[in-house]
Design an enzyme around this catalytic site. Structure first.
Site, PDB file in Angstrom:
ATOM      1  N   HIS A   1     -28.023 -25.621  22.504  1.00  0.00           N
ATOM      2  CA  HIS A   1     -26.637 -25.119  22.569  1.00  0.00           C
ATOM      3  C   HIS A   1     -26.586 -23.733  23.215  1.00  0.00           C
ATOM      4  O   HIS A   1     -25.684 -22.960  22.937  1.00  0.00           O
ATOM      5  CB  HIS A   1     -26.006 -25.053  21.169  1.00  0.00           C
ATOM      6  CG  HIS A   1     -26.203 -26.303  20.365  1.00  0.00           C
ATOM      7  ND1 HIS A   1     -25.316 -27.354  20.392  1.00  0.00           N
ATOM      8  CD2 HIS A   1     -27.214 -26.687  19.547  1.00  0.00           C
ATOM      9  CE1 HIS A   1     -25.760 -28.321  19.596  1.00  0.00           C
ATOM     10  NE2 HIS A   1     -26.914 -27.942  19.081  1.00  0.00           N
TER      11      HIS A   1
ATOM     12  N   SER B   1     -23.426  -8.742  48.323  1.00  0.00           N
ATOM     13  CA  SER B   1     -21.980  -8.869  48.406  1.00  0.00           C
ATOM     14  C   SER B   1     -21.472  -7.910  49.461  1.00  0.00           C
ATOM     15  O   SER B   1     -22.011  -6.819  49.625  1.00  0.00           O
ATOM     16  CB  SER B   1     -21.361  -8.546  47.047  1.00  0.00           C
ATOM     17  OG  SER B   1     -20.013  -8.147  47.203  1.00  0.00           O
TER      18      SER B   1
ATOM     19  N   LYS C   1     -24.692  -5.934  43.977  1.00  0.00           N
ATOM     20  CA  LYS C   1     -24.905  -7.359  43.747  1.00  0.00           C
ATOM     21  C   LYS C   1     -26.139  -7.923  44.457  1.00  0.00           C
ATOM     22  O   LYS C   1     -26.433  -7.573  45.586  1.00  0.00           O
ATOM     23  CB  LYS C   1     -23.684  -8.163  44.228  1.00  0.00           C
ATOM     24  CG  LYS C   1     -22.439  -7.964  43.393  1.00  0.00           C
ATOM     25  CD  LYS C   1     -22.555  -8.509  41.972  1.00  0.00           C
ATOM     26  CE  LYS C   1     -22.492 -10.012  41.926  1.00  0.00           C
ATOM     27  NZ  LYS C   1     -21.180 -10.525  42.332  1.00  0.00           N
TER      28      LYS C   1
ATOM     29  N   GLU D   1     -27.526 -21.602  43.495  1.00  0.00           N
ATOM     30  CA  GLU D   1     -26.107 -21.973  43.424  1.00  0.00           C
ATOM     31  C   GLU D   1     -25.784 -23.083  44.421  1.00  0.00           C
ATOM     32  O   GLU D   1     -25.042 -24.014  44.116  1.00  0.00           O
ATOM     33  CB  GLU D   1     -25.226 -20.754  43.704  1.00  0.00           C
ATOM     34  CG  GLU D   1     -25.227 -19.751  42.571  1.00  0.00           C
ATOM     35  CD  GLU D   1     -24.444 -18.495  42.938  1.00  0.00           C
ATOM     36  OE1 GLU D   1     -23.275 -18.417  42.562  1.00  0.00           O
ATOM     37  OE2 GLU D   1     -24.997 -17.612  43.603  1.00  0.00           O
TER      38      GLU D   1
END
Ligand code: ARG
Length: 461
Positions: free
Chosen positions: A159, A280, A286, A293
């Site tokens: 979980h 970024s 970043k 991804e």
């Protein structure tokens, strides 16, 4: 009015509309079947010659012509014509231009329906072999990383809550197992790819005295498709391949999700090498895990191809229908996507740095050894449910004091069960917890080492 370049022009009174020509043509994408198309044509020609259906000199002319065409294609000199619809008609027309009547005899006893089914199977068989090599390379990266971290402690999650300590090596080997099943699935599907449709002709077989086994043998197929109607219309093998690919991508998508989480500063378990990340344009701090991804994103695309192929087939009556031309783009894109994903993933894992301190800190913070305390009480005679309850109360007590179980002293722990003695502190350590799970499939570092040895054996077999 007749367009003599068309293989079926004699039947028609007017040329095909320009838009229809473009709509129905497949040459823009099926030209990648050119090499296997030539391979299939050579085997068919050899058989026609051996069966005295065409002459030896025709076979020789076809061989020479196809050989030249192959070179033209490889050199990028071949001119693909939309007017000639698909890869098959383009090559056949070029052959006829080169060798005349011998070229026109190549299509004896054959149809584009059994020809295209043969081409796709030949092409896909080679892809499967490349995919299995790619899976093996990724598995090697995984095992190498697991070996470095056979005893690196991290929290195991259920979980997404800290559950019990595991080693990072053990966690990685879970992905080894998934990939092992993937490799098995591709290899199993290959058996059903590897059968020859040629000889089915358009749908019913042919009246020439063909020898299908001979063609199967030359092309390395393990046998022939046994029913001509099924031979030209079966695309199960493409669906199976795409299903195996979707599952492979699903596994890599799960792995990617973990890498994305772990590389977030909130976890900071791993660092992905800069060459697999981007920055970024607005936020200077970043470092984005673009590769994992995109793997997660491309999984959607492969899943889509599986649904496209299943849907393509569901309403088709026997035997061949033009719908089947739509099998190629999903299949090609599936193969391209998984092959490059496997390659980039194997590279990326070699560029992972592990933050052992962050992993260990996270494992120490989440009461990961609570189950070990319960098991300890059980071994001292307490029924498991009672032990569970006692430990739950001890955890609550520690939460209130903002400390871990191992930080409580003996007197505190004994409040929850008089069975607790001094030896509990060895049990509550992360290493104690790991070491106790010492059976096949368990996370004890000695077991992880053994699993790595088995894994290395499995991929070299
Ligand atoms: N381009 C076609 C395909 O991809 C080849 C077979 C066409 N056969 C036919 N009878 N129209 O399926």
């Amino acid at each position: 009015m007749q367009d003599k370049s068309k293989a079926w022009s004699g039947r028609f009174n007017e040329p095909v509309a320009e838009l229809v020509k473009r709509y129905t043509a497949s040459v823009s994408f099926d030209q990648r079947l050119a090499e296997v198309d030539i391979q299939g044509s050579l085997a068919h020609a050899h058989m026609l010659g051996a069966q005295n259906i065409i002459s030896a000199s025709d076979v020789a002319a076809i061989e020479n012509g196809l050989d030249e065409i192959l070179q033209e294609i490889r050199n990028g000199e071949f001119e693909w014509l939309l007017d000639l619809e698909d890869v098959h008609l383009n090559i056949e027309k070029r052959l006829t231009d080169k060798v005349g009547d011998a070229g026109k005899r190549l299509h004896t006893g054959r149809s584009r329906n059994d020809q295209v089914a043969t081409d796709v199977r030949l092409w896909l068989r080679a892809v499967v072999d490349d995919v299995i090599v790619g899976i093996r390379q990724l598995q090697t990266s995984i095992v190498d990383l697991a070996e470095t971290h056979f005893d690196t402690v991290m929290p195991g999650f259920t979980h997404l809550q800290v559950a019990q300590p595991v080693t990072f090596g053990h966690h990685l080997l879970a992905y080894f197992e998934m990939l092992q099943r993937d490799a098995e699935r591709f290899a199993d599907g290959r058996k059903r790819i590897n059968r020859l449709p040629l000889g089915a002709a358009a749908l019913a077989g042919t009246s020439y005295p063909i020898n299908r086994e001979m063609v199967a043998q030359e092309l390395g197929f393990s046998g022939v498709c046994e029913n001509s109607l099924d031979a030209v219309s079966d695309r199960d093998f493409a669906i199976e391949f795409t299903a195996a690919a979707a599952l492979l991508m699903t596994h890599l998508s799960r792995f990617s999700e973990e890498l994305i989480l772990w590389s977030s500063p909130r976890f900071a378990f791993v660092d992905i090498a800069d060459r697999f990340c981007t920055g970024s344009s607005i936020m200077p701090q970043k470092k984005n895990p673009d590769v994992p991804e995109l793997v997660r994103g491309k999984t959607g695309r492969v899943n889509g191809h599986l649904v496209a192929l299943l849907t393509l087939m569901k309403g088709q009556p026997l035997a061949y229908n033009k719908d089947n031309q739509e099998d190629k783009e999903p299949l090609f894109d599936t193969a391209d996507t998984i092959l490059v994903t496997l390659q980039i993933y194997a590279d990326m894992l070699r560029g992972i740095t592990v933050n052992k301190v962050a992993m260990r800190t996270a494992a120490a913070e989440g009461f990961a050894t609570a189950t070990d305390l319960a098991d300890y009480l059980v071994k001292k005679g307490l029924p498991f449910r009672d032990a569970h309850e006692a430990v739950a109360r001890a955890v609550r007590y520690a939460v209130e004091r903002n400390c871990d179980l191992a930080d409580l002293n003996l007197a505190d722990l004994q409040k929850f069960s008089p069975l607790v003695a001094e030896d509990i502190f060895a049990i509550l350590t992360l290493e104690g917890s790991l070491g106790s799970r010492n059976h096949i499939g368990g996370t004890a570092p000695t077991q992880v080492k053994a699993a790595i040895a088995r894994a290395r054996n499995a991929i070299s077999a």
